[in-house]
Design an enzyme around this catalytic site. Structure first.
Site, short mmCIF file in Angstrom:
data_model
loop_
_atom_site.label_atom_id
_atom_site.label_comp_id
_atom_site.label_asym_id
_atom_site.label_seq_id
_atom_site.Cartn_x
_atom_site.Cartn_y
_atom_site.Cartn_z
N LYS A 1 -28.79 12.22 29.45
CA LYS A 1 -27.55 11.96 30.18
C LYS A 1 -27.82 11.79 31.66
CE LYS A 1 -24.40 14.46 27.11
NZ LYS A 1 -23.34 15.46 27.05
N ARG B 1 -14.02 20.47 21.28
CA ARG B 1 -12.84 19.61 21.34
C ARG B 1 -12.51 18.98 20.00
NH1 ARG B 1 -15.45 16.45 26.19
NH2 ARG B 1 -17.17 17.18 24.94
N SER C 1 -16.23 14.47 30.81
CA SER C 1 -16.91 13.95 31.99
C SER C 1 -17.10 12.45 31.87
CB SER C 1 -18.28 14.61 32.16
OG SER C 1 -18.14 15.99 32.36
N HIS D 1 -13.68 21.89 31.59
CA HIS D 1 -14.75 22.88 31.82
C HIS D 1 -14.18 24.12 32.52
CE1 HIS D 1 -17.50 19.14 31.97
NE2 HIS D 1 -17.74 19.74 30.83
P1 ADP Z 1 -23.41 18.93 27.59
O1 ADP Z 1 -24.16 17.76 28.16
O2 ADP Z 1 -24.26 20.16 27.49
O3 ADP Z 1 -22.65 18.64 26.33
P2 ADP Z 1 -20.91 18.86 29.08
O4 ADP Z 1 -20.83 19.01 30.55
O5 ADP Z 1 -20.54 17.53 28.50
O6 ADP Z 1 -22.39 19.30 28.73
O7 ADP Z 1 -20.02 19.97 28.38
C1 ADP Z 1 -20.30 21.35 28.54
C2 ADP Z 1 -19.48 22.14 27.51
O8 ADP Z 1 -18.10 22.00 27.81
C3 ADP Z 1 -19.65 21.64 26.07
O9 ADP Z 1 -19.62 22.76 25.21
C4 ADP Z 1 -18.42 20.78 25.85
O10 ADP Z 1 -18.07 20.72 24.49
C5 ADP Z 1 -17.40 21.56 26.66
N1 ADP Z 1 -16.27 20.75 27.11
C6 ADP Z 1 -16.30 19.58 27.78
N2 ADP Z 1 -15.04 19.13 28.03
C7 ADP Z 1 -14.20 20.05 27.50
C8 ADP Z 1 -12.76 20.16 27.41
N3 ADP Z 1 -11.97 19.22 27.89
N4 ADP Z 1 -12.25 21.24 26.80
C9 ADP Z 1 -13.08 22.18 26.28
N5 ADP Z 1 -14.43 22.14 26.31
C10 ADP Z 1 -14.98 21.09 26.92
#
Ligand code: ADP
Length: 150
Positions: free
Chosen positions: A41, A90, A127, A17
């Site tokens: 979630k 990803r 996460s 992130h």
């Molecule tokens: P959500 O519940 O909205 O998917 P997340 O916290 O899981 O929220 O992810 C927020 C954003 O960050 C999403 O667009 C996700 O694809 C992106 N993301 C999560 N991990 C990575 C990573 N390792 N590299 C690039 N983008 C990521």
């Protein structure tokens, strides 16, 4: 002034992130990191804890704001006069999900979604993987930007 929203659950905010946020800051004048409440979630940390941790990470960077929100991301974006939503991609699974969201958001607003492709070395960081490590009492600090906070 180009403002973007970076929305997510951020449970917790990982180095993946952080990389997306830092790269977005090279494109936009300001970035609002929005910690959304996602009913599908349930969280490891409270939304307030997540907001406080991300705020601590960007303390001193006046281009970054961190807030929680409920409701639609486009409405959150409009409240901040942001024309853009930033999301990270990803893998193919992300793409399918993200395309759906982006299509919906562009059908109901004129807010543009901008995708940044995960760095190859960070593409496996999620996460849920961090939560799994922590739940099993394994050190996950190398995947977290705030090593002392979790
Ligand atoms: P959500 O519940 O909205 O998917 P997340 O916290 O899981 O929220 O992810 C927020 C954003 O960050 C999403 O667009 C996700 O694809 C992106 N993301 C999560 N991990 C990575 C990573 N390792 N590299 C690039 N983008 C990521």
């Amino acid at each position: 002034m180009r403002t973007a929203i970076f929305p997510g659950s951020f449970d917790p905010f990982t180095i993946g992130h952080q990389d997306i946020a830092d790269r977005a800051l090279r494109i936009f004048d300001s970035l609002v990191i929005g910690v959304g409440f996602n009913i599908n979630k349930p969280g490891m940390e409270t939304v307030k804890q997540r907001v406080d941790q991300i705020k601590a990470l960007y303390a001193g960077n006046s281009k970054v704001k961190v807030e929680s929100y409920t409701g639609l991301t486009v409405d959150f974006a409009k409240r901040h006069e942001a024309g853009f939503i930033v999301r990270g991609l990803r893998e193919v699974k992300d793409f399918e999900y993200e395309r759906n969201l982006a299509d919906t958001n562009s059908a109901i607003s004129d807010i543009e979604t901008v995708f940044l492709i995960a760095r190859p070395e960070l593409g496996f960081v999620s996460s849920s993987m961090v939560r799994e490590l922590i739940a099993n009492k394994h050190d996950a600090s190398k995947f977290l930007p705030l090593k002392d906070k979790i």
